[in-house]
Structures are given as structure tokens and as C-alpha cells.
Design a protein around this motif. Sequence first.
Motif, short mmCIF file in Angstrom:
data_model
loop_
_atom_site.label_atom_id
_atom_site.label_comp_id
_atom_site.label_asym_id
_atom_site.label_seq_id
_atom_site.Cartn_x
_atom_site.Cartn_y
_atom_site.Cartn_z
N GLU A 6 36.12 -26.26 127.27
CA GLU A 6 37.13 -27.29 127.01
C GLU A 6 36.48 -28.65 126.78
OE1 GLU A 6 37.24 -25.14 129.51
OE2 GLU A 6 38.99 -23.89 129.04
N ALA A 7 35.44 -28.95 127.56
CA ALA A 7 34.75 -30.23 127.41
C ALA A 7 34.06 -30.31 126.06
CB ALA A 7 33.74 -30.42 128.54
N LEU A 8 33.42 -29.24 125.65
CA LEU A 8 32.77 -29.20 124.33
C LEU A 8 33.80 -29.40 123.22
CD1 LEU A 8 30.26 -26.25 124.81
CD2 LEU A 8 29.65 -28.64 124.41
N GLN A 9 34.97 -28.78 123.37
CA GLN A 9 36.00 -28.91 122.35
C GLN A 9 36.53 -30.34 122.28
OE1 GLN A 9 36.89 -26.45 120.07
NE2 GLN A 9 37.77 -28.29 119.12
N ARG A 10 36.67 -31.00 123.42
CA ARG A 10 37.14 -32.39 123.42
C ARG A 10 36.13 -33.30 122.72
NH1 ARG A 10 38.48 -31.05 128.96
NH2 ARG A 10 40.69 -30.49 129.06
N LEU A 11 34.86 -33.06 122.99
CA LEU A 11 33.82 -33.84 122.31
C LEU A 11 33.83 -33.58 120.81
CD1 LEU A 11 30.81 -33.50 124.78
CD2 LEU A 11 32.49 -35.35 124.63
N SER A 12 34.05 -32.32 120.44
CA SER A 12 34.12 -31.94 119.03
C SER A 12 35.30 -32.62 118.35
CB SER A 12 34.23 -30.43 118.90
OG SER A 12 34.43 -30.05 117.56
N ASP A 13 36.43 -32.65 119.03
CA ASP A 13 37.63 -33.27 118.46
C ASP A 13 37.41 -34.76 118.20
OD1 ASP A 13 38.94 -30.86 118.46
OD2 ASP A 13 40.09 -31.26 120.29
N GLU A 23 41.92 -42.51 123.24
CA GLU A 23 42.12 -41.27 123.98
C GLU A 23 40.78 -40.71 124.45
OE1 GLU A 23 43.80 -36.74 123.18
OE2 GLU A 23 44.61 -38.41 121.98
N PHE A 24 39.76 -40.76 123.58
CA PHE A 24 38.44 -40.28 123.99
C PHE A 24 37.88 -41.13 125.12
CE2 PHE A 24 33.79 -40.76 123.61
CZ PHE A 24 33.42 -39.49 124.00
N GLU A 25 38.11 -42.44 125.07
CA GLU A 25 37.60 -43.33 126.12
C GLU A 25 38.21 -42.94 127.47
OE1 GLU A 25 36.20 -47.95 126.18
OE2 GLU A 25 37.91 -47.40 124.96
N GLN A 26 39.49 -42.59 127.48
CA GLN A 26 40.12 -42.13 128.72
C GLN A 26 39.49 -40.82 129.20
OE1 GLN A 26 42.40 -43.69 130.72
NE2 GLN A 26 41.95 -45.41 129.33
N GLN A 27 39.23 -39.92 128.27
CA GLN A 27 38.58 -38.66 128.63
C GLN A 27 37.19 -38.90 129.21
OE1 GLN A 27 38.60 -36.46 124.96
NE2 GLN A 27 40.77 -35.87 125.12
N LEU A 28 36.48 -39.82 128.60
CA LEU A 28 35.11 -40.12 129.02
C LEU A 28 35.07 -40.57 130.48
CD1 LEU A 28 32.20 -40.30 127.91
CD2 LEU A 28 32.71 -42.65 127.22
N TYR A 29 36.04 -41.37 130.85
CA TYR A 29 36.05 -41.93 132.21
C TYR A 29 36.77 -41.04 133.23
CZ TYR A 29 34.07 -46.35 130.69
OH TYR A 29 33.21 -47.31 130.21
N ASN A 30 37.63 -40.15 132.76
CA ASN A 30 38.48 -39.41 133.71
C ASN A 30 38.28 -37.90 133.73
OD1 ASN A 30 39.97 -41.77 134.61
ND2 ASN A 30 40.87 -41.80 132.55
N ASP A 31 37.51 -37.36 132.79
CA ASP A 31 37.34 -35.90 132.73
C ASP A 31 36.00 -35.53 133.39
OD1 ASP A 31 36.70 -33.25 131.94
OD2 ASP A 31 38.07 -33.43 130.24
N PRO A 32 36.05 -34.91 134.58
CA PRO A 32 34.79 -34.58 135.28
C PRO A 32 33.93 -33.58 134.52
CG PRO A 32 36.69 -33.64 136.43
CD PRO A 32 37.23 -34.52 135.35
#
Length: 200
Positions: A6-13, A23-32
Motif C-alpha cells: 500500500e505504501a509503494l502504491q501511494r508513492l507511485s500515485d 494529499e501526499f504531504e499528509q501521507q508523508l507525515y501521517n502514514d507510518p
Amino acid sequence: MPPSTEALQRLSDFASGKTPVPEFEQQLYNDPDIETLLSAESAPRFCQTGTTLFHYLIGIDLSDPGHVLSAKDVLVSLLQKHGMTIALDGAATAEYALLLDAQPRWLDADVKFLASLLAAAPCLPSKQRKAWLRQRILELFKYAKQPPRWLQSPAWPIGDAGPLVFLGQFPVADYFHDEAAVYVFHDPAKDAFTTLVQHC
């Protein structure tokens, strides 16, 4: 332990342009899972601060289109390392090129400022957007008689109310070891003056 799919897919997106920057900035700070994945990778060789890719990404300014492109570029390399082949976001690359190409030769303005101008542009084809931005730049970056002749990289100051007005420059002879010039700008909003010195 393999990285989270899932993390790889979020980075890919994000790298491919599907996920907006905020949205990516929020993921960067909040997705362990993203933090774990990025913390296991070394920072890019050109990085001056931080030791991991995670440190690099949280240390750059994601409101700067140039930094966003750099982030996407390093993520494409990371994803390729994990067997995912994706293309770098072409729209972001084209947008950054437009911001650079629309400027006259005597200007190398802050890209974040230019991006804020372009955000107000009407919906136009690429060539017309570039022409619109160039016209807007010429309206905002005013000079009394002629634009500066920089001795080093352009350094036009931008105040709270926008770019300062260039009044003129004069050479400074026999003071520095090198050729030098003083550049004088006026801030109409504050009725204040700013001077810059360049030498080469």
C-alpha cells in the motif's frame, strides 16, 4: 521484511501525478508505512541535510514546483528499485518548464511566486498559458527605463505586495577587486528602497 504494498502504491500515485501534493504531504507525515519505507532508504547523494529519504522529503518545500519534481524523481528511482515501473508525472514536468520558459532573460524569479501567478490563469492551451504568464510577469516586474543587467544570477526582490520596481543600477569602480554594480529597487507599498550589490 518487504515494504508495504500500500505504501509503494501511494508513492507511485504521487510520482505519477494521481495524488495531489497536499494529499501526499499528509501521507508523508501521517502514514507510518511510508515513513518506515522511506527511512530504510538513503537520502539522495545531492542532499545536504538528513541521512534518509524520509528526512530528505520532509525537509524540502513541497509548495515549490521544482522541489516537487525532485521528490517525484527520487521516488520513481525508489519504485524502480522495488520492481515498479512508472513514468514521472509529465504534467508537473511541463508546468515547471513553462514557469522557467515564460520568464525574460533578465529575470530568474522565485518559482513559487510564478506558480501562484499561473494558478490564477484562465483555462488555456499550453502555448497560450505561457503567453498569459509572460504578459503577467511583464506587468508585475516593472522597471523605470530598462531591466537590470545582472553581473551574477538575477536576484529581483519580491516584497509582501509583489515585485519591487527596478529604478536603475550604477557601476562601482575601484572599490572591489572585481567589476561591481549596485541595483536600486523601490517598494511602492512601503515607500522603501532596497539595494543589491553584485560583483564578478
